[in-house]
Motif scaffolding. Structure first.
Motif, PDB file in Angstrom:
ATOM      1  N   ARG A 106       0.850  -1.185   0.000  1.00  0.00           N
ATOM      2  CA  ARG A 106       0.000   0.000   0.000  1.00  0.00           C
ATOM      3  C   ARG A 106       0.888   1.238   0.000  1.00  0.00           C
ATOM      4  O   ARG A 106       1.920   1.275   0.663  1.00  0.00           O
ATOM      5  CB  ARG A 106      -0.929   0.003   1.212  1.00  0.00           C
ATOM      6  CG  ARG A 106      -1.916  -1.138   1.169  1.00  0.00           C
ATOM      7  CD  ARG A 106      -3.033  -1.088   2.174  1.00  0.00           C
ATOM      8  NE  ARG A 106      -2.727  -0.476   3.436  1.00  0.00           N
ATOM      9  CZ  ARG A 106      -3.646   0.092   4.237  1.00  0.00           C
ATOM     10  NH1 ARG A 106      -4.919   0.097   3.887  1.00  0.00           N
ATOM     11  NH2 ARG A 106      -3.295   0.606   5.393  1.00  0.00           N
ATOM     12  N   VAL A 107       0.460   2.226  -0.777  1.00  0.00           N
ATOM     13  CA  VAL A 107       1.185   3.489  -0.869  1.00  0.00           C
ATOM     14  C   VAL A 107       0.242   4.636  -0.549  1.00  0.00           C
ATOM     15  O   VAL A 107      -0.980   4.500  -0.629  1.00  0.00           O
ATOM     16  CB  VAL A 107       1.811   3.686  -2.274  1.00  0.00           C
ATOM     17  CG1 VAL A 107       2.824   2.596  -2.581  1.00  0.00           C
ATOM     18  CG2 VAL A 107       0.754   3.756  -3.369  1.00  0.00           C
ATOM     19  N   ARG A 108       0.846   5.748  -0.182  1.00  0.00           N
ATOM     20  CA  ARG A 108       0.089   6.987   0.016  1.00  0.00           C
ATOM     21  C   ARG A 108       0.999   8.154  -0.326  1.00  0.00           C
ATOM     22  O   ARG A 108       2.224   8.008  -0.370  1.00  0.00           O
ATOM     23  CB  ARG A 108      -0.454   7.118   1.428  1.00  0.00           C
ATOM     24  CG  ARG A 108       0.609   7.316   2.499  1.00  0.00           C
ATOM     25  CD  ARG A 108      -0.006   7.431   3.869  1.00  0.00           C
ATOM     26  NE  ARG A 108       1.033   7.608   4.885  1.00  0.00           N
ATOM     27  CZ  ARG A 108       0.784   7.675   6.166  1.00  0.00           C
ATOM     28  NH1 ARG A 108      -0.463   7.566   6.612  1.00  0.00           N
ATOM     29  NH2 ARG A 108       1.773   7.851   7.025  1.00  0.00           N
ATOM     30  N   GLY A 109       0.397   9.300  -0.577  1.00  0.00           N
ATOM     31  CA  GLY A 109       1.166  10.488  -0.929  1.00  0.00           C
ATOM     32  C   GLY A 109       1.131  11.522   0.167  1.00  0.00           C
ATOM     33  O   GLY A 109       0.066  11.875   0.670  1.00  0.00           O
ATOM     34  N   HIS A 110       2.313  11.995   0.531  1.00  0.00           N
ATOM     35  CA  HIS A 110       2.436  13.107   1.475  1.00  0.00           C
ATOM     36  C   HIS A 110       2.742  14.344   0.630  1.00  0.00           C
ATOM     37  O   HIS A 110       3.675  14.342  -0.171  1.00  0.00           O
ATOM     38  CB  HIS A 110       3.554  12.838   2.485  1.00  0.00           C
ATOM     39  CG  HIS A 110       3.705  13.940   3.465  1.00  0.00           C
ATOM     40  ND1 HIS A 110       2.857  14.087   4.533  1.00  0.00           N
ATOM     41  CD2 HIS A 110       4.574  14.974   3.521  1.00  0.00           C
ATOM     42  CE1 HIS A 110       3.217  15.162   5.220  1.00  0.00           C
ATOM     43  NE2 HIS A 110       4.256  15.712   4.614  1.00  0.00           N
ATOM     44  N   VAL A 111       1.952  15.406   0.796  1.00  0.00           N
ATOM     45  CA  VAL A 111       1.980  16.550  -0.104  1.00  0.00           C
ATOM     46  C   VAL A 111       2.399  17.813   0.645  1.00  0.00           C
ATOM     47  O   VAL A 111       1.849  18.134   1.696  1.00  0.00           O
ATOM     48  CB  VAL A 111       0.583  16.761  -0.738  1.00  0.00           C
ATOM     49  CG1 VAL A 111       0.574  17.961  -1.661  1.00  0.00           C
ATOM     50  CG2 VAL A 111       0.137  15.497  -1.469  1.00  0.00           C
ATOM     51  N   LYS A 112       3.377  18.509   0.048  1.00  0.00           N
ATOM     52  CA  LYS A 112       3.832  19.789   0.594  1.00  0.00           C
ATOM     53  C   LYS A 112       4.000  20.771  -0.549  1.00  0.00           C
ATOM     54  O   LYS A 112       4.652  20.462  -1.547  1.00  0.00           O
ATOM     55  CB  LYS A 112       5.166  19.635   1.318  1.00  0.00           C
ATOM     56  CG  LYS A 112       5.700  20.939   1.868  1.00  0.00           C
ATOM     57  CD  LYS A 112       7.041  20.784   2.560  1.00  0.00           C
ATOM     58  CE  LYS A 112       7.484  22.135   3.116  1.00  0.00           C
ATOM     59  NZ  LYS A 112       8.799  22.037   3.744  1.00  0.00           N
ATOM     60  N   ASN A 113       3.414  21.954  -0.422  1.00  0.00           N
ATOM     61  CA  ASN A 113       3.638  22.995  -1.408  1.00  0.00           C
ATOM     62  C   ASN A 113       5.009  23.604  -1.144  1.00  0.00           C
ATOM     63  O   ASN A 113       5.328  23.955  -0.014  1.00  0.00           O
ATOM     64  CB  ASN A 113       2.564  24.080  -1.335  1.00  0.00           C
ATOM     65  CG  ASN A 113       2.828  25.159  -2.363  1.00  0.00           C
ATOM     66  OD1 ASN A 113       3.640  26.039  -2.148  1.00  0.00           O
ATOM     67  ND2 ASN A 113       2.172  25.054  -3.497  1.00  0.00           N
ATOM     68  N   LEU A 114       5.833  23.705  -2.165  1.00  0.00           N
ATOM     69  CA  LEU A 114       7.168  24.293  -2.014  1.00  0.00           C
ATOM     70  C   LEU A 114       7.186  25.767  -2.379  1.00  0.00           C
ATOM     71  O   LEU A 114       7.903  26.551  -1.751  1.00  0.00           O
ATOM     72  CB  LEU A 114       8.186  23.537  -2.866  1.00  0.00           C
ATOM     73  CG  LEU A 114       8.397  22.069  -2.524  1.00  0.00           C
ATOM     74  CD1 LEU A 114       9.431  21.448  -3.454  1.00  0.00           C
ATOM     75  CD2 LEU A 114       8.817  21.897  -1.073  1.00  0.00           C
ATOM     76  N   SER A 115       6.399  26.144  -3.398  1.00  0.00           N
ATOM     77  CA  SER A 115       6.409  27.549  -3.807  1.00  0.00           C
ATOM     78  C   SER A 115       5.219  27.866  -4.699  1.00  0.00           C
ATOM     79  O   SER A 115       4.651  26.988  -5.340  1.00  0.00           O
ATOM     80  CB  SER A 115       7.702  27.883  -4.561  1.00  0.00           C
ATOM     81  OG  SER A 115       7.762  27.171  -5.782  1.00  0.00           O
TER      82      SER A 115
END
Length: 151
Positions: A106-115
């Motif tokens: 199982r996979v999941r995405g961790h999301v961070k806006n950089l700019s």
């Protein structure tokens, strides 16, 4: 829970922020086989379940580019964008595949806006997406995803 971003000002407000983590999703052999057919990449480590048992990973693994192709779906489970005339995938900066995704994992995405920065006709956003594999110390993929939004 999905975050909503409506328009340029709300997008600018999340610059540099963590946006969230998607739910877990299983990577199946059927997905891997379909991806192999679509890309004409039938390397045995991906599609030959019997031979893969004797290989370095002891089972079939997802293509790195299959993992990368999950990025839009994982991102969409974290954040929904509205209030733009048009949204385009503009490209990628860095992309790395530190560890494989075993079929059935199982996979999941961790999301961070950089700019977020102004460009002609709109704004450009760079978002880092880290695709985690359940139970693995290393991520399967880390990518900087560039989007352009017309206003």
């Amino acid at each position: 829970m999905t975050k909503s971003i409506n328009g340029v000002e709300e997008l600018r407000a999340v610059a540099g922020q963590e946006l969230g983590t998607s739910p877990w999703r299983e990577v199946t052999q059927a997905q891997v086989n379909l991806f192999a057919d679509a890309t004409d990449d039938h390397q045995w480590i991906h599609v030959d379940t019997e031979r893969a048992k004797e290989g370095p990973f002891k089972q079939t693994i997802a293509h790195g580019f299959l993992t990368l192709s999950l990025v839009p779906a994982l991102l969409g489970e974290v954040v929904k964008f509205s209030g733009f005339k048009l949204a385009l995938n503009y490209g990628l900066n860095k992309v790395r595949f530190p560890t494989p995704v075993p079929v059935g994992a199982r996979v999941r995405g961790h999301v961070k806006n950089l700019s977020v920065e102004d460009v002609k006709g709109g704004v450009q956003s760079v978002t880092q997406i880290t695709v985690e594999v359940e139970g693995s110390a290393k991520p399967a993929c880390v990518a900087e995803f560039i989007s352009r939004y017309a206003v």
